[in-house]
Scaffold this active site. Structure first.
Site, PDB file in Angstrom:
ATOM      1  N   ARG A  33       0.829  -1.216   0.000  1.00 48.74           N
ATOM      2  CA  ARG A  33       0.000   0.000   0.000  1.00 48.74           C
ATOM      3  C   ARG A  33       0.859   1.260   0.000  1.00 48.74           C
ATOM      4  NH1 ARG A  33      -2.728  -4.272   1.842  1.00 48.74           N
ATOM      5  NH2 ARG A  33      -5.004  -4.285   1.963  1.00 48.74           N
ATOM      6  N   ASP A 327      -4.300 -15.457   7.276  1.00 50.05           N
ATOM      7  CA  ASP A 327      -3.044 -16.035   6.760  1.00 50.05           C
ATOM      8  C   ASP A 327      -2.346 -16.938   7.773  1.00 50.05           C
ATOM      9  OD1 ASP A 327      -3.356 -14.757   4.326  1.00 50.05           O
ATOM     10  OD2 ASP A 327      -2.260 -12.976   4.959  1.00 50.05           O
TER      11      ASP A 327
HETATM   12  C1  S3P Z   1      -4.257  -9.045   2.143  1.00 47.85           C
HETATM   13  C2  S3P Z   1      -5.517  -9.536   2.325  1.00 47.85           C
HETATM   14  C3  S3P Z   1      -5.805 -10.962   2.544  1.00 47.85           C
HETATM   15  C4  S3P Z   1      -4.555 -11.752   2.909  1.00 47.85           C
HETATM   16  C5  S3P Z   1      -3.387 -11.379   2.042  1.00 47.85           C
HETATM   17  C6  S3P Z   1      -3.054  -9.903   2.210  1.00 47.85           C
HETATM   18  C7  S3P Z   1      -4.083  -7.592   1.928  1.00 47.85           C
HETATM   19  O1  S3P Z   1      -6.332 -11.498   1.350  1.00 47.85           O
HETATM   20  O2  S3P Z   1      -4.799 -13.128   2.796  1.00 47.85           O
HETATM   21  O3  S3P Z   1      -2.244 -12.124   2.401  1.00 47.85           O
HETATM   22  O4  S3P Z   1      -2.947  -7.087   2.038  1.00 47.85           O
HETATM   23  O5  S3P Z   1      -5.094  -6.919   1.645  1.00 47.85           O
HETATM   24  P1  S3P Z   1      -7.910 -11.425   0.999  1.00 47.85           P
HETATM   25  O6  S3P Z   1      -8.259 -10.020   0.731  1.00 47.85           O
HETATM   26  O7  S3P Z   1      -8.048 -12.295  -0.217  1.00 47.85           O
HETATM   27  O8  S3P Z   1      -8.596 -11.999   2.202  1.00 47.85           O
END
Ligand code: S3P
Length: 450
Positions: A33, A327
């Site tokens: 981000r 995760d």
């Molecule tokens: C993340 C959101 C999660 C997570 C990924 C990182 C993020 O995924 O599993 O490792 O940085 O927005 P999802 O949005 O598919 O749940």
């Protein structure tokens, strides 16, 4: 196509106690981000503590392809000269996001409301993952997306020339989808609203505000409603990335199951939308303490101390906690194998569309290590064998998934016989210093000939 080189098998043997301090790398979610919002601000954003894992490096390269100047200044310090909201240039080549679902989905959102076209691809894992979950809301802004069957990469996104703001209720609890919609909303005149029935990590909202965007968050009967006012002029920022709780999970969990261990993991981001694992471990009876709790750059941070815990019991993990530890289920299932009794993890079908089908990957690997598991589409149940009780002695498939590889190596550190993974290469996507860090704590990791 970006498949990494030859497979790199790795084995973990039961070792003496893990002791010392584990300096885990920067947060992956926040690092992506910071680069993307830096690229959308006008002027220079400075980032310290950026995760220099392959996923984030791929996002840095993508931001350059869209016209931002991204510079590695050494020692985790990076600088991004952004092009402003709506200022992305059309990339001259395919954008390769490697293994990163976060990278590709957030970048699709960030470019979908600019009058440019980009084609995205990734490695064999990413090319299997569903992109329809982001392209569905992005087409409501006026973008078009053409991918392979099932909404898979490679995929071309034609950004909307005259984007309209969107009101979108998330059909799945996904911070990636929420973030893609909010990033697209930046270049749509008016208010874009995302409603999330279950709260997911909120780094995008926090960081957008930090860059000067107007973001309102309201708790409604339908869930959290996030309203972004389009066309802000994002102001460049100085960002200190906290250390990643999802990476901290590995030395913490390894210390809990390896006899005699005591490990300190300093400076870990403990945003409540990310900290579910630590609450779960404590409910299981883990000796885990938070020290020196503080606020750094708008995110709560603490030093975690984890000690070997021989009295851990299996629990029912509350399903509504899943988004805050999504995760961490793979490594939790390893800890559960060393607890007494069964650990029931429900409401986790999202794990089936991560870097691998993580329910299947963990179930098959744990079975190979001699652990009894049960699963259905949405559930994983692990029958614990008690401290030191896991036989091990297996080669587990990593399936191009960093967290699966690290989870089985942690299992091998405490199991009776060594546990190997067929390919530890993907660990470099999120935790490039894993091998050296764990070895430094006393783990016995080695690379057998492939
Ligand atoms: C993340 C959101 C999660 C997570 C990924 C990182 C993020 O995924 O599993 O490792 O940085 O927005 P999802 O949005 O598919 O749940």
């Amino acid at each position: 196509m970006s498949d990494h080189g030859p497979a790199m098998p790795m084995t973990a043997r039961r070792a003496g106690p893990l002791t010392g301090t584990a300096d885990v790398p920067g947060d992956k979610s926040i690092s992506h981000r910071a680069l993307i919002l830096g690229a959308l601000a006008v002027g220079e954003t400075r980032i310290s503590g950026l995760l220099e894992g392959q996923d984030v490096l791929d996002t840095a390269r993508a931001m350059r392809a869209f016209g931002a100047a991204v510079t590695d200044q050494g020692g985790g310090d990076w600088s991004v000269h952004g092009v402003g909201v709506g200022g992305f240039a059309e990339p001259q080549d395919v954008i390769d996001c490697g293994n990163s679902g976060t990278g590709v989905r957030l970048i699709m959102g960030a470019m979908a409301t600019s009058p440019i076209t980009a084609t995205f691809t990734g490695d064999a894992s990413l090319r299997k993952r569903p992109m329809g979950r982001v392209t569905t809301p992005l087409t409501q802004f006026g973008a078009q997306a053409y991918g392979r069957s099932g909404g898979r990469l490679p995929m071309t996104v034609i950004g909307a020339a005259q984007p309209v703001p969107v009101r979108y209720t998330l059909p799945v609890a996904s911070a990636q989808v929420k973030s893609a919609v909010l990033l697209a909303g930046l270049n749509a005149m008016g208010q874009t609203v995302v409603i999330e029935p279950e709260a997911t990590r909120d780094h995008t909202e926090l960081m957008l505000r930090g860059f000067g965007a107007e973001v309102a968050v309201d708790e409604t009967d339908d869930g959290r409603a996030i309203t972004l006012t389009g066309h802000p002029e994002l102001q460049p920022q100085t960002i200190a990335v906290p250390r990643d709780p999802s990476s901290a999970a590995f030395p913490v969990c390894a210390a809990l199951i390896v006899e005699g261990s005591e490990v300190l993991v300093p400076g870990i981001g403990l945003n409540p939308t990310r900290a579910g694992l630590f609450a779960t471990l404590r409910e299981m009876g883990a000796d885990l303490t938070f020290e020196n709790e503080r606020d750094e750059g708008g995110e709560p941070v603490a030093d975690l101390r984890a000690r070997f815990s021989d009295g851990m019991r299996g629990i029912e993990v509350p399903p509504d906690r899943a988004p805050s530890m999504i995760d961490e289920y793979p490594v939790l299932s390893v800890v559960a194998s060393f607890a007494e009794g069964k650990t029931v993890m429900r409401g986790i079908k999202e794990l089936r569309v991560k870097e691998s089908d993580r329910i299947d990957a963990m179930a098959r690997g744990l079975e190979a290590c001699g652990v009894m598991v049960e699963e259905d589409e949405d559930t994983l149940i692990v029958h614990g064998m008690g401290p030191g009780g896991v036989p091990g002695g297996a080669v587990c498939e990593a399936r191009l998934d960093h967290r699966i590889a690290m989870s089985f190596l942690c299992c091998g550190m405490a199991a009776q016989r060594p546990v190997s993974v067929d390919d530890a290469g993907p660990i470099a996507t999120s935790f490039p210093v894993f091998e050296g860090l764990m070895t430094g704590l006393g783990a016995d990791l080695f690379r057998p000939a492939s």
